[in-house]
Structures are given as C-alpha cells and as structure tokens.
Design a protein around this motif. Structure first.
Motif, PDB file in Angstrom:
ATOM      1  N   GLY A  60      35.346  19.264  49.622  1.00  0.00           N
ATOM      2  CA  GLY A  60      35.198  17.827  49.423  1.00  0.00           C
ATOM      3  C   GLY A  60      36.179  16.953  50.164  1.00  0.00           C
ATOM      4  N   ALA A  61      37.118  17.525  50.921  1.00  0.00           N
ATOM      5  CA  ALA A  61      38.041  16.698  51.699  1.00  0.00           C
ATOM      6  C   ALA A  61      37.276  15.931  52.764  1.00  0.00           C
ATOM      7  CB  ALA A  61      39.124  17.567  52.341  1.00  0.00           C
ATOM      8  N   ASN A  62      37.773  14.742  53.101  1.00  0.00           N
ATOM      9  CA  ASN A  62      37.151  13.970  54.183  1.00  0.00           C
ATOM     10  C   ASN A  62      38.151  13.468  55.212  1.00  0.00           C
ATOM     11  OD1 ASN A  62      38.347  11.965  52.652  1.00  0.00           O
ATOM     12  ND2 ASN A  62      36.474  10.818  52.264  1.00  0.00           N
ATOM     13  N   LEU A 101      48.097  25.348  48.273  1.00  0.00           N
ATOM     14  CA  LEU A 101      46.841  25.515  47.543  1.00  0.00           C
ATOM     15  C   LEU A 101      46.270  26.914  47.766  1.00  0.00           C
ATOM     16  CD1 LEU A 101      45.075  22.069  48.093  1.00  0.00           C
ATOM     17  CD2 LEU A 101      46.711  22.757  46.327  1.00  0.00           C
ATOM     18  N   PHE A 102      47.112  27.809  48.270  1.00  0.00           N
ATOM     19  CA  PHE A 102      46.761  29.214  48.477  1.00  0.00           C
ATOM     20  C   PHE A 102      47.940  30.061  48.004  1.00  0.00           C
ATOM     21  CE2 PHE A 102      44.576  26.640  51.582  1.00  0.00           C
ATOM     22  CZ  PHE A 102      43.296  27.163  51.631  1.00  0.00           C
ATOM     23  N   ASP A 103      47.630  31.222  47.436  1.00  0.00           N
ATOM     24  CA  ASP A 103      48.736  32.086  47.044  1.00  0.00           C
ATOM     25  C   ASP A 103      49.337  32.729  48.291  1.00  0.00           C
ATOM     26  OD1 ASP A 103      47.189  34.327  47.754  1.00  0.00           O
ATOM     27  OD2 ASP A 103      46.617  34.782  45.697  1.00  0.00           O
ATOM     28  N   TRP A 104      50.351  33.586  48.112  1.00  0.00           N
ATOM     29  CA  TRP A 104      51.081  34.107  49.261  1.00  0.00           C
ATOM     30  C   TRP A 104      50.303  35.151  50.050  1.00  0.00           C
ATOM     31  CZ3 TRP A 104      55.635  34.324  45.403  1.00  0.00           C
ATOM     32  CH2 TRP A 104      56.199  33.042  45.305  1.00  0.00           C
ATOM     33  N   GLN A 105      49.145  35.537  49.570  1.00  0.00           N
ATOM     34  CA  GLN A 105      48.230  36.384  50.340  1.00  0.00           C
ATOM     35  C   GLN A 105      47.145  35.554  51.024  1.00  0.00           C
ATOM     36  OE1 GLN A 105      49.199  37.397  46.972  1.00  0.00           O
ATOM     37  NE2 GLN A 105      50.834  38.339  48.191  1.00  0.00           N
ATOM     38  N   GLY A 106      47.227  34.227  50.861  1.00  0.00           N
ATOM     39  CA  GLY A 106      46.269  33.334  51.511  1.00  0.00           C
ATOM     40  C   GLY A 106      44.993  33.113  50.735  1.00  0.00           C
ATOM     41  N   HIS A 107      44.949  33.518  49.460  1.00  0.00           N
ATOM     42  CA  HIS A 107      43.751  33.338  48.639  1.00  0.00           C
ATOM     43  C   HIS A 107      43.748  31.936  48.021  1.00  0.00           C
ATOM     44  CE1 HIS A 107      44.203  37.937  48.029  1.00  0.00           C
ATOM     45  NE2 HIS A 107      43.510  37.668  49.135  1.00  0.00           N
ATOM     46  N   GLY A 108      42.613  31.255  48.087  1.00  0.00           N
ATOM     47  CA  GLY A 108      42.512  29.902  47.564  1.00  0.00           C
ATOM     48  C   GLY A 108      42.756  29.825  46.072  1.00  0.00           C
ATOM     49  N   LEU A 109      43.430  28.757  45.649  1.00  0.00           N
ATOM     50  CA  LEU A 109      43.751  28.517  44.244  1.00  0.00           C
ATOM     51  C   LEU A 109      42.801  27.468  43.660  1.00  0.00           C
ATOM     52  CD1 LEU A 109      47.646  28.397  44.607  1.00  0.00           C
ATOM     53  CD2 LEU A 109      46.278  30.277  43.652  1.00  0.00           C
ATOM     54  N   PRO A 110      42.747  27.360  42.333  1.00  0.00           N
ATOM     55  CA  PRO A 110      41.820  26.404  41.705  1.00  0.00           C
ATOM     56  C   PRO A 110      42.010  24.964  42.166  1.00  0.00           C
ATOM     57  CG  PRO A 110      42.647  27.942  40.056  1.00  0.00           C
ATOM     58  CD  PRO A 110      43.422  28.218  41.315  1.00  0.00           C
ATOM     59  N   ALA A 111      43.227  24.586  42.556  1.00  0.00           N
ATOM     60  CA  ALA A 111      43.485  23.197  42.932  1.00  0.00           C
ATOM     61  C   ALA A 111      42.800  22.782  44.221  1.00  0.00           C
ATOM     62  CB  ALA A 111      44.995  22.956  43.050  1.00  0.00           C
ATOM     63  N   LEU A 112      42.159  23.695  44.924  1.00  0.00           N
ATOM     64  CA  LEU A 112      41.355  23.271  46.081  1.00  0.00           C
ATOM     65  C   LEU A 112      40.287  22.263  45.678  1.00  0.00           C
ATOM     66  CD1 LEU A 112      40.882  26.616  48.048  1.00  0.00           C
ATOM     67  CD2 LEU A 112      41.963  24.526  48.917  1.00  0.00           C
ATOM     68  N   ASP A 113      39.890  22.302  44.425  1.00  0.00           N
ATOM     69  CA  ASP A 113      38.888  21.346  43.969  1.00  0.00           C
ATOM     70  C   ASP A 113      39.452  19.938  43.814  1.00  0.00           C
ATOM     71  OD1 ASP A 113      36.634  22.984  43.899  1.00  0.00           O
ATOM     72  OD2 ASP A 113      37.195  23.826  41.958  1.00  0.00           O
ATOM     73  N   ALA A 114      40.755  19.770  44.091  1.00  0.00           N
ATOM     74  CA  ALA A 114      41.338  18.423  44.085  1.00  0.00           C
ATOM     75  C   ALA A 114      40.661  17.517  45.088  1.00  0.00           C
ATOM     76  CB  ALA A 114      42.830  18.511  44.394  1.00  0.00           C
TER      77      ALA A 114
END
Length: 409
Positions: free
Chosen positions: A92-94, A381-394
């Motif tokens: 949803g980022a623009n 917004l990613f953990d230290w392995q590069g996996h997306g975290l829930p806050a990406l929905d910000a």
C-alpha cells in the motif's frame, strides 16, 4: 535521522504524466476538502473526533537499499523474495524518500544511486520525495557541514550554488522520466543549514537571514528545474514532539519571507516524546499555517535486542513513552503505526498528509558510514533474516491489515 547524528545526540501514486505536479497539488487540495466533509458527517453522527478516511502519503526512506543488496541482503514477504520497493508497494505504499549527498563516497547516497532507486520506485508505481542534505555526509541538528567543494564560498557564491545545484539535481530526475514530486530543502534544519553562513544559533545571538536566503534559493532551483512538473517544497524540522519549538521555527521562517508548501517533522518516540506530544504539535501547526504536514521520519522497535555487534539505539522499554500500549514486539510495532496513522488522519482540516518510515530495510551489515555501524537494525520492518514483519501493513491507507499476517513470515 542519521546513525552518526544519533550517536552524537544520544539519541516522512500513479500520477505519472508530465503534468502530474499540478494534478498532485489539485489532488491534495481536493482530498483535504472531501475528507473534512466526510469526517464532519461521521463526527456529528458518532461524537468522535473527525478523521480522514485514509492517508494520502504513505512511504519509506529506502536510501540504504543498494548498499544492502551489494552484500546480498535479501528481503522476503510471506516467503516470496522481492525488492524492497515492490514489497512496500504491494502493502500500500505510494511514496519513497531518497537521501542525497553532494560528493560522498561512491555508492553512498550519491546522485547515481538516487537515480537508480528513483527509477526502480517509479517502475513499482511509487512517487518520490527527494531529501537534499546539501552536505557530503549526514546533515542534521548536530552538524550541517557544507560540501568540501563549497568551502570558502562567499555569501553570494553559496546562495547561487544552492540554487543551481538544486535545479540541476531535480532536473536530472526529470530527464530520466522519474520527476520529483516533493523536494525537501535541507535535512532537519531546525538549527540552520550550511554552517556557518546558514547557522541560526550563534554565540552573538540568532541569525535567521542566512538560512532564509539558502532555503529560498533551493526552492527557486527546485521550481525552475522541471517547468512542466513543479515539485512541492517541504521544510523539515526535527521537533515533532515539541509544539513550541516547531511554532518558533516556522514562525521565524515565515517572518523572513520563506515560501514553502509542506511541513516535514521528525518524530521518533524514543527521542521526540509520546504520540500525545506529536498530536499537540500537529494540531497546532495545522491551525497556524494551513499547510499539509508530513511526519518525514519515524521508526519504532520490534525488539530491544542488538545485532551485528552494534548496540541498538533503543535497548529499554523505558525509552518508549507509550511502551505500555505499544510494546517493542513485532505486533506492538504494527499497533504503533496503526495508531500513528489514525492520529494523522485526525489532524484538523485533513492537514495530516502522511508519513515516511525511516529505512525499513536497513539490516545488520551496512554501516552508517565508514566509521559508524548500524544501531538501528531493531527499527526495521523486516527481521534480521530479511523476513517481513506485521508492520508492513502500516502502508495501507488506514494503517491496518485486511488479514492476519504471521510475524517473520
């Protein structure tokens, strides 16, 4: 925000035609009117404070991206690998925000890197805020060093160079088909820029004339760079949690005849105070200046741990004013951004335009500069392995997810 500056201190879519700058201005103006009208009806019905249906600007500063990719730091979202700009756009980022230094070490926020990232962002459907530091490295409230090539310039030469540099830089983005939508004239310039000429607070008193000349010169250059696509001009203060300091800064600039379109604020709760402090600042500025306001930089921790051999800038929940409601966990981080989104949508007259999360993909391994590591890897917004975290929905327009996401997915 800078790693080096933080160490010293302890311590902010689809309109792609050549005429989209007037369209963006019109869109922002119409949106403000519409959302106020809709919110007023809702407020009358519910008795709750009026809120805009959605934020108009939802973005991130991704300036470290090429340096991260150079050491093979890869990002995934729900198990699928993708470039950061694609992941942000999918959520949803623009907008993206890109940092630019004048003559830095190659590959570190130089013009070539910014142009590359702008092209990628454009291809992902994202618009561009350009953050001009007017320095060869970090510029913020602790340091505003002129570029080495500009040292010793007279007042006239410095003002002229700021104008021509800004014009030529913004024009470069236009020539490659990725025109700049918002230009930030200086980074965290609450204490001035291009010291000593543009320094505000001096041993012999305050001087607002120098910074005002420099900001106006930069604005002239930006507006004359691409006549068919004039960017909005944003002035950036680091006082998001301090209402009085913010009012003093923008009042002084207006008294000096500085013209600008948008207000940008830095707001990190561990340095700038609670969400309530930010709310007081936003409301005061909205009433006083009648301009759209962006939280140009913000971040929140998903852990208090450290990684990469560098102590994290936030290591205690006591540094977070709202930690009881938004603990430093992946879900707590997501809830914080949802609250920030709501707070901005409640700014009077729809003047809360949006926010930029600072460097959400800056993982351990890339330092702030040759001498300073990354103390901010727990704010991503990613953990230290590069996996997306829930806050990406910000980045969704209302800052909330349409479906549950697993942390680290």
């Amino acid at each position: 925000m800078t790693e080096a500056g933080a160490t010293l201190r302890g311590r902010t879519a689809g309109l792609r035609s050549g005429a989209r700058r007037p369209r963006l201005r019109l869109l922002l103006a119409i949106s403000a009117v519409v959302v106020v009208a809709v919110a007023a009806v809702a407020a009358a019905a519910t008795g709750h404070p009026p809120a805009s249906p959605e934020l108009r600007i939802r973005g991130a500063d991704i300036s470290f991206t090429l340096q991260e990719e150079a050491i093979n730091q890869l990002l995934t979202d729900n198990g699928t690998q993708a470039p950061v700009e694609r992941i942000l756009s999918d959520h949803g980022a623009n907008f993206v925000r890109l940092r630019l230094w004048v003559n830095p070490q190659p590959g570190t926020s130089d013009l070539g890197s910014a142009l590359t990232l702008a092209r990628r962002a454009h291809d992902a459907g994202l618009q561009l805020l350009l953050d001009l530091h007017y320095s060869d490295s970090w510029a913020d409230g602790t340091a505003q060093h002129p570029p080495a090539a500009w040292q010793g310039f007279s007042k006239h030469e410095l003002v002229s160079t700021v104008e021509s540099y800004t014009r030529e830089t913004v024009a470069a983005f236009g020539r490659q088909g990725t025109p700049v939508d918002i230009v930030q004239i200086g980074n965290e310039i609450t204490r001035g820029m291009l010291w000593p000429y543009g320094q505000i607070y001096r041993p012999d008193g305050e001087d607002w004339a120098g910074i005002s000349e420099l900001v106006n010169a930069g604005a002239r250059g930006a507006r004359n760079a691409t006549p068919d696509h004039q960017p909005l001009i944003m002035i950036h203060s680091d006082t998001g949690g301090d209402r009085d300091a913010s009012i003093n800064f923008f009042d002084q600039l207006q008294r000096q005849g500085v013209g600008f379109d948008m207000i940008g604020l830095t707001y990190y709760p561990f340095w700038n105070g609670s969400l309530a402090d930010l709310d007081r600042t936003l409301r005061a500025l909205a009433y006083r200046y009648n301009k759209d306001i962006i939280v140009a930089e913000t971040a929140y921790p998903w852990t208090l741990s450290s990684s990469g051999g560098v102590r994290s800038v936030v290591r205690s929940a006591e540094a977070l004013p709202d930690a009881a409601e938004y603990p430093p966990t992946p879900q707590g981080q997501a809830n914080f951004y949802a609250a920030l989104n709501r707070l901005l949508r409640e700014v009077p007259d729809g003047r809360g335009a949006g926010y930029f999360i600072w460097e959400p993909g800056w993982l351990p391994g890339v330092g702030a500069d040759a001498h300073t590591g990354n103390a901010h890897s727990n704010l991503t917004l990613f953990d230290w392995q590069g996996h997306g975290l829930p806050a990406l929905d910000a980045f969704r327009p209302t800052g909330t997810s349409g479906s549950a996401r697993a942390a680290g997915g």
